[in-house]
Each structure stands twice: as structure tokens, then as C-alpha cells.
Scaffold this motif. Structure first.
Motif, PDB file in Angstrom:
ATOM      1  N   UNK A 363       0.802  -1.233   0.000  1.00  0.00           N
ATOM      2  CA  UNK A 363       0.000   0.000   0.000  1.00  0.00           C
ATOM      3  C   UNK A 363       0.831   1.278   0.000  1.00  0.00           C
ATOM      4  N   UNK A 364       2.114   1.150  -0.285  1.00  0.00           N
ATOM      5  CA  UNK A 364       2.978   2.325  -0.375  1.00  0.00           C
ATOM      6  C   UNK A 364       3.489   2.446  -1.813  1.00  0.00           C
ATOM      7  N   UNK A 365       3.502   3.677  -2.344  1.00  0.00           N
ATOM      8  CA  UNK A 365       3.913   3.895  -3.741  1.00  0.00           C
ATOM      9  C   UNK A 365       5.399   4.255  -3.820  1.00  0.00           C
ATOM     10  N   UNK A 366       6.073   3.593  -4.732  1.00  0.00           N
ATOM     11  CA  UNK A 366       7.499   3.837  -4.951  1.00  0.00           C
ATOM     12  C   UNK A 366       7.738   4.145  -6.432  1.00  0.00           C
ATOM     13  N   UNK A 367       8.781   4.946  -6.694  1.00  0.00           N
ATOM     14  CA  UNK A 367       9.218   5.181  -8.072  1.00  0.00           C
ATOM     15  C   UNK A 367      10.408   4.293  -8.379  1.00  0.00           C
ATOM     16  N   UNK A 368      10.331   3.636  -9.533  1.00  0.00           N
ATOM     17  CA  UNK A 368      11.399   2.713  -9.929  1.00  0.00           C
ATOM     18  C   UNK A 368      11.848   3.045 -11.349  1.00  0.00           C
ATOM     19  N   UNK A 369      13.143   3.181 -11.541  1.00  0.00           N
ATOM     20  CA  UNK A 369      13.685   3.368 -12.888  1.00  0.00           C
ATOM     21  C   UNK A 369      13.745   2.010 -13.582  1.00  0.00           C
ATOM     22  N   UNK A 370      13.281   1.970 -14.840  1.00  0.00           N
ATOM     23  CA  UNK A 370      13.206   0.707 -15.579  1.00  0.00           C
ATOM     24  C   UNK A 370      13.916   0.869 -16.919  1.00  0.00           C
ATOM     25  N   UNK A 381      11.245  -6.288 -25.667  1.00  0.00           N
ATOM     26  CA  UNK A 381      11.803  -7.607 -25.391  1.00  0.00           C
ATOM     27  C   UNK A 381      12.077  -7.807 -23.903  1.00  0.00           C
ATOM     28  N   UNK A 382      12.375  -6.707 -23.227  1.00  0.00           N
ATOM     29  CA  UNK A 382      12.717  -6.828 -21.810  1.00  0.00           C
ATOM     30  C   UNK A 382      12.503  -5.500 -21.117  1.00  0.00           C
ATOM     31  N   UNK A 383      12.018  -5.571 -19.867  1.00  0.00           N
ATOM     32  CA  UNK A 383      11.929  -4.376 -19.025  1.00  0.00           C
ATOM     33  C   UNK A 383      12.519  -4.758 -17.676  1.00  0.00           C
ATOM     34  N   UNK A 384      13.644  -4.184 -17.359  1.00  0.00           N
ATOM     35  CA  UNK A 384      14.379  -4.598 -16.160  1.00  0.00           C
ATOM     36  C   UNK A 384      14.504  -3.439 -15.179  1.00  0.00           C
ATOM     37  N   UNK A 385      13.950  -3.581 -13.943  1.00  0.00           N
ATOM     38  CA  UNK A 385      14.076  -2.523 -12.937  1.00  0.00           C
ATOM     39  C   UNK A 385      15.522  -2.346 -12.491  1.00  0.00           C
ATOM     40  N   UNK A 386      15.885  -1.110 -12.153  1.00  0.00           N
ATOM     41  CA  UNK A 386      17.244  -0.824 -11.695  1.00  0.00           C
ATOM     42  C   UNK A 386      17.471  -1.433 -10.306  1.00  0.00           C
ATOM     43  N   UNK A 387      18.615  -2.078 -10.153  1.00  0.00           N
ATOM     44  CA  UNK A 387      18.939  -2.774  -8.903  1.00  0.00           C
ATOM     45  C   UNK A 387      18.914  -1.841  -7.703  1.00  0.00           C
ATOM     46  N   UNK A 392      16.524  -0.274  -2.504  1.00  0.00           N
ATOM     47  CA  UNK A 392      15.922   0.755  -1.637  1.00  0.00           C
ATOM     48  C   UNK A 392      14.537   0.335  -1.156  1.00  0.00           C
ATOM     49  N   UNK A 393      13.746  -0.220  -2.058  1.00  0.00           N
ATOM     50  CA  UNK A 393      12.392  -0.656  -1.680  1.00  0.00           C
ATOM     51  C   UNK A 393      12.458  -1.819  -0.692  1.00  0.00           C
ATOM     52  N   UNK A 394      13.373  -2.758  -0.945  1.00  0.00           N
ATOM     53  CA  UNK A 394      13.528  -3.897  -0.038  1.00  0.00           C
ATOM     54  C   UNK A 394      13.919  -3.431   1.356  1.00  0.00           C
ATOM     55  N   UNK A 395      14.800  -2.429   1.410  1.00  0.00           N
ATOM     56  CA  UNK A 395      15.248  -1.907   2.699  1.00  0.00           C
ATOM     57  C   UNK A 395      14.107  -1.211   3.449  1.00  0.00           C
ATOM     58  N   UNK A 396      13.300  -0.447   2.718  1.00  0.00           N
ATOM     59  CA  UNK A 396      12.213   0.308   3.357  1.00  0.00           C
ATOM     60  C   UNK A 396      11.044  -0.583   3.778  1.00  0.00           C
ATOM     61  N   UNK A 397      10.796  -1.665   3.017  1.00  0.00           N
ATOM     62  CA  UNK A 397       9.642  -2.524   3.324  1.00  0.00           C
ATOM     63  C   UNK A 397      10.010  -3.739   4.168  1.00  0.00           C
ATOM     64  N   UNK A 398      11.292  -4.073   4.221  1.00  0.00           N
ATOM     65  CA  UNK A 398      11.714  -5.257   4.969  1.00  0.00           C
ATOM     66  C   UNK A 398      11.465  -6.552   4.220  1.00  0.00           C
ATOM     67  N   UNK A 399      11.071  -6.465   2.948  1.00  0.00           N
ATOM     68  CA  UNK A 399      10.816  -7.660   2.148  1.00  0.00           C
ATOM     69  C   UNK A 399      12.109  -8.155   1.508  1.00  0.00           C
ATOM     70  N   UNK A 400      12.197  -9.475   1.227  1.00  0.00           N
ATOM     71  CA  UNK A 400      13.371  -9.996   0.522  1.00  0.00           C
ATOM     72  C   UNK A 400      13.496  -9.355  -0.867  1.00  0.00           C
ATOM     73  N   UNK A 401      14.718  -9.142  -1.298  1.00  0.00           N
ATOM     74  CA  UNK A 401      14.960  -8.486  -2.582  1.00  0.00           C
ATOM     75  C   UNK A 401      14.299  -9.249  -3.734  1.00  0.00           C
ATOM     76  N   UNK A 402      14.360 -10.585  -3.699  1.00  0.00           N
ATOM     77  CA  UNK A 402      13.781 -11.377  -4.797  1.00  0.00           C
ATOM     78  C   UNK A 402      12.276 -11.204  -4.878  1.00  0.00           C
ATOM     79  N   UNK A 403      11.609 -11.050  -3.713  1.00  0.00           N
ATOM     80  CA  UNK A 403      10.167 -10.839  -3.705  1.00  0.00           C
ATOM     81  C   UNK A 403       9.815  -9.456  -4.280  1.00  0.00           C
ATOM     82  N   UNK A 404      10.629  -8.456  -3.900  1.00  0.00           N
ATOM     83  CA  UNK A 404      10.419  -7.107  -4.431  1.00  0.00           C
ATOM     84  C   UNK A 404      10.599  -7.118  -5.947  1.00  0.00           C
ATOM     85  N   UNK A 405      11.630  -7.822  -6.432  1.00  0.00           N
ATOM     86  CA  UNK A 405      11.885  -7.875  -7.868  1.00  0.00           C
ATOM     87  C   UNK A 405      10.709  -8.514  -8.606  1.00  0.00           C
TER      88      UNK A 405
END
Length: 415
Positions: A363-370, A381-387, A392-405
């Protein structure tokens, strides 16, 4: 699906290049003689000392090969002009000319290339530079005539890629207003070296590349070492004034097609590499950082086993021709290696762009460069979010990086 687009290849390997040879070759390709001649003739209205300018075109044969000879006939009272005066004439003409903006910019760039070279050689400023051969109205007529011919052939309108093979400058000595000078003439040499344009000499006792010719060439074409893959098309031969004993005095210009797959486009790059077995990992890592900062397209290290079963590191950098010397010097200085290998290759890449997407996580909105990769039809062919954004989102939400990805990936592809 394959797309075709027109390209132009200029081949000055045989007999060099001059303004009139280039113009002749373009007329041989089909540029409208009447339109080009009328454009050149209008230039005389902007020169007080010139009563008339006329383009004379004739077919000629050099060593059995037919070519087009273009000659500018000027009824002009001989006068020495300054660089500033020549530039002013060009600007006044172009202000009122019907040539396209790209054609006008090409004329000015070619003229400034020529004047800057002369100014540097004579230790003068462009406006005060006293010109001799270059100050003739023929010089401007050549520049404007070539621009008009290129425009008529739709080189500017269709954004054609223009390539040039290395320039043969000739050899021996030439007689100028400054006396007998070695070939290439100082202005020719200055233009070619300052533009990092490849050239070579031959034992012929003639000047084959003129300052005006190389100014036009280096302002228009991308240098290549060999013919790019070209399909079909036409060939124009521009004849020089002299009849050379050893070779046909002709410049070849080719209009052809370059076929491209919709998935990718190709560019010519260079691989610069070396093997080191006595450099620590920290130094190699620092070198990779420095190479990336210097503007190479990529840099990486491959571990291997070398002679006497030594562990070696193969350091590779992918770079453009313009950046090649800088890359080589950086590898030498940072590694102390005794040798570096360089070889050309073709690189095919998807078109890429970076956009910012908004995603919702908990329920929180984040901006992600893709980074989005697509072909020439726009198919993604591909859209890849910037690591860094995912981290940053994983750190703020406490979620595992792979889940955020995974979650960001789902939302990005929906957008």
C-alpha cells in the motif's frame, strides 16, 4: 522482418579526394546538374569581385574507366581574402539560400574545418587569416555545390549513413603559394589528424588529397577500414584534373542499401585486451572502474591458465575508434603490461531507454527506474528494474529483494 535503408560509401583509397572530384562523383550518381549549377551560380551575387560562376560538367575517361569531371568556371578578379571575409560570404549566401538546414550546417562545418586548420598552421585567428588558394571563390563553390548535390540525392532528408574508407594522400612534393611543400599539404594533414581520420601515402609524386576535399569528407562521413555490407545501388566516379600515369585519377562514391534486422542494429567497435599474471585483483578492479569512467562501452576480466600453468587475467575493454588510444594508454599505465591486442568487431544491440514507473508495495507507492529494450518496430523484449531502486524498496519494506523484484516486475510489465 528486415528493413533496408540507403547508405553512401566514399572510396578515396585509389586517388584521394578533392572538392571537384567529390562533386563529379555525386553528379555521376545522378544529382541534377541543372539544380546544382544554378545553386553555385547564385553565389556570385554575394561576391563583389566575381562576375559569374558556372558549373561545367563533362564525361571523361581515365585509364579506361569513365568518370564525370566537374569544373567551376569563375569570372573573378583575383584577390586575397581573409578567413573572416570568406566566412561572411558563406553566411550571407546561406541565409538566403533554399538549401535545407542540414545542408547549410554541412557547408559551414566544412568551411570552419578548413579555416581552423589554416589558422592553426599560420598561427592566426580565423577572421584575420590571410588566405591564398583557399581564399578563391572556387573553394566556396565546391562546398556549396557538394551540399546541393547531396541534398538533391536526399542524403540529408533520409538521414543516410555516410562512410568513408581511408584516404590516399599521395606522396612527394607539391608547389604552393608558400613554396614547395611535402605531401600531404599542411592543411590537409592538420584536418586529417585533428579529426582522427585514417589516411596513407603512396610513392606517386603527386598531391592526391586537397584541404577542401578532406574538409568535406571529414565533415560528412564516418571512417571505416573496409566496405560495410552493402546491397545493390549505383556507383559514381568523379574525375580529377590531372592525368596520372600510374592510376586512374578517380574518386568512387557508392549509393547502396544496408539491411537491418528489426531486432537489432550494428555498430563497429574495437576490442582492446591484454593478459596479466603479475597484477593483484585490487589493481585490476581499479582499472575496470577507470575504463568505465573513461567512456568504454564495457570492460570485464576473464580468469584463465597461461604458460607455465600460471593463473592469468584476460582484461578486455570494448570501445569506439575515437576512444581507442585513450583505452590503450590506460591499460598500459595501470597494469604495466608489455603488450595490448586490438581487433575490430561488430556489435548488435537492442534499442534501450530508461523510464520511471510507479509501483505499489504494501500500500505504499514507490518510483522505480526501468530499462526497456525494444526492436525497431517498438516491440518490447525486456523491461528490467534498476537494482539500486529495488534495493531501496527492499530496505524500506523489509521484504526480501527477490520478492520485491518479482512484484515490481509484474507491475512494470502491466504498465
Amino acid at each position: 522482418m528486415v528493413f533496408s535503408r540507403k547508405i553512401m560509401v566514399i572510396d578515396p583509397q585509389q586517388a584521394g579526394i578533392s572538392g571537384d572530384m567529390f562533386l563529379g562523383a555525386l553528379l555521376g550518381l545522378g544529382a541534377d546538374k541543372k539544380i546544382v549549377g544554378e545553386t553555385i551560380a547564385k553565389l556570385s551575387n554575394y561576391v563583389d569581385t566575381c562576375k559569374s560562376l558556372e558549373l561545367a560538367v563533362e564525361e571523361t575517361v581515365k585509364h579506361g574507366i569513365r568518370g564525370v569531371k566537374a569544373t567551376i568556371k569563375a569570372e573573378e578578379k583575383h584577390t586575397h581574402r581573409t578567413g573572416g571575409e570568406l566566412k561572411s560570404i558563406a553566411e550571407k549566401f546561406l541565409d538566403e539560400s533554399s538549401l535545407s538546414k542540414k545542408a547549410k550546417n554541412f557547408v559551414l562545418e566544412s568551411l570552419l574545418t578548413l579555416l581552423k586548420a589554416e589558422a592553426k598552421i599560420h598561427g592566426s585567428q580565423i577572421n584575420k587569416l590571410r588566405l591564398h588558394e583557399t581564399g578563391s571563390i572556387d573553394t566556396l563553390a565546391d562546398l556549396i555545390g557538394v551540399a546541393a548535390a547531396l541534398e538533391n540525392l536526399k542524403v540529408f532528408k533520409e538521414n543516410m549513413e555516410v562512410f568513408s574508407l581511408p584516404v590516399c594522400v599521395g606522396g612527394g612534393k607539391t608547389i604552393t603559394s608558400h613554396g614547395v611543400l611535402a605531401v600531404p599539404a599542411p592543411a590537409t594533414l592538420e584536418i586529417l589528424t585533428s579529426k582522427r581520420f585514417p589516411f596513407f601515402g603512396v610513392k606517386i609524386g603527386e598531391e592526391l588529397a586537397t584541404p577542401t576535399g578532406v574538409a568535406l569528407l571529414t565533415s560528412l562521413a564516418k571512417p571505416v577500414e573496409s566496405y560495410p555490407l552493402t546491397y545493390g545501388g549505383k556507383v559514381g566516379y568523379g574525375a580529377g584534373k590531372k592525368d596520372l600515369e600510374a592510376i586512374p585519377n578517380l574518386l568512387r562514391v557508392i549509393l547502396g542499401e544496408k539491411r537491418e534486422d528489426t531486432v537489432s542494429f550494428g555498430e563497429e567497435i574495437y576490442v582492446v585486451e591484454t593478459n596479466v599474471d603479475d597484477v593483484d585483483g585490487e589493481t585490476v578492479g581499479y582499472l575496470i572502474e577507470k575504463l568505465i569512467e573513461s567512456g568504454v562501452k564495457d570492460a570485464y576480466v576473464i580468469p584463465a591458465v597461461g604458460k607455465k600453468s600460471r593463473v592469468v587475467l584476460n582484461v578486455k575493454a570494448l570501445t569506439s575508434m575515437e576512444n581507442m588510444e585513450k583505452t590503450i594508454n590506460l591499460i598500459f599505465s595501470e597494469t604495466g603490461t608489455l603488450g595490448v591486442r586490438v581487433y575490430p568487431c561488430k556489435r548488435f544491440t537492442l534499442e534501450r531507454e530508461i523510464f520511471t514507473a510507479k509501483v505499489k508495495i504494501d500500500d505504499k507507492t514507490f518510483e522505480v527506474r526501468v530499462k526497456k529494450a525494444k526492436d525497431k518496430t517498438g516491440k518490447v523484449f525486456q523491461a528490467k528494474p534498476e537494482y539500486e531502486d529495488l534495493k531501496r524498496i527492499a530496505s524500506e519494506t523489509g521484504k526480501p529483494l527477490r520478492k520485491v523484484r518479482e512484484e515490481v516486475g509484474k507491475q512494470v510489465f502491466i504498465q
